[in-house]
Design a protein around this motif. Structure first.
Motif: not given
Length: 161
Positions: A57-61
């Motif tokens: 979730f915390f890595n948008p890509v």
């Protein structure tokens, strides 16, 4: 294979469909079974991708791409049941053309935000838009569902007393 066929026959009886006394030729059974397996595998893969996207979730890509890929696979799984041409025709039906357009646009926006903008906030907002568009699109297949949801939402958020 026989257990799936037996379950299908029982389901037909429960919903009031006539059960064929004679079974279809083996090649027709195989084709139908292959379509069910394709549907189940594609749906399971789509749901798996959607749920696994929460891990990144915390890595948008990664989040945007996995979530969108999961939704597309789950949506595409129905093409195994009714065929891709009929699915496409149903998506462009006058009842759901706007819901389809918003859903496709939200997919493009989510992928753009994830792959090019790299903004966590914009990607999250795009994914929320995508999820809402998917729900609205899915409700278009249930008679009167969208009007019921609209009335419920209006009554919940009505500020007049």
């Amino acid at each position: 294979m026989d257990t799936m066929r037996g379950a299908l026959e029982r389901a037909k009886m429960l919903v009031g469909m006539e059960v064929d006394e004679e079974s279809p030729p083996p090649e027709e059974q195989s084709f139908f079974d292959d379509r069910l397996y394709g549907f189940a595998i594609c749906l399971a893969a789509g749901l798996t991708c959607t749920f696994l996207s929460m891990l990144v979730f915390f890595n948008p890509v990664k989040f945007g791409v996995t979530f969108t890929l999961g939704n597309l696979m789950a949506l595409g799984s129905t093409a195994f049941l009714i065929g891709p041409k009929r699915q496409f025709d149903m998506m462009l039906d006058s009842v759901r053309i706007y819901a389809t357009a918003v859903y496709i646009a939200s997919i493009i926006i989510a992928l753009f935000c994830a792959l090019f903008v790299h903004s966590k906030l914009l990607t999250l907002l795009a994914i929320i838009l995508e999820f809402g568009a998917l729900v609205w699109y899915s409700l278009s297949y249930i008679p009167f569902a969208r009007s019921v949801v609209s009335k419920v939402m209006t009554s919940c958020f009505d500020t007049e007393f």
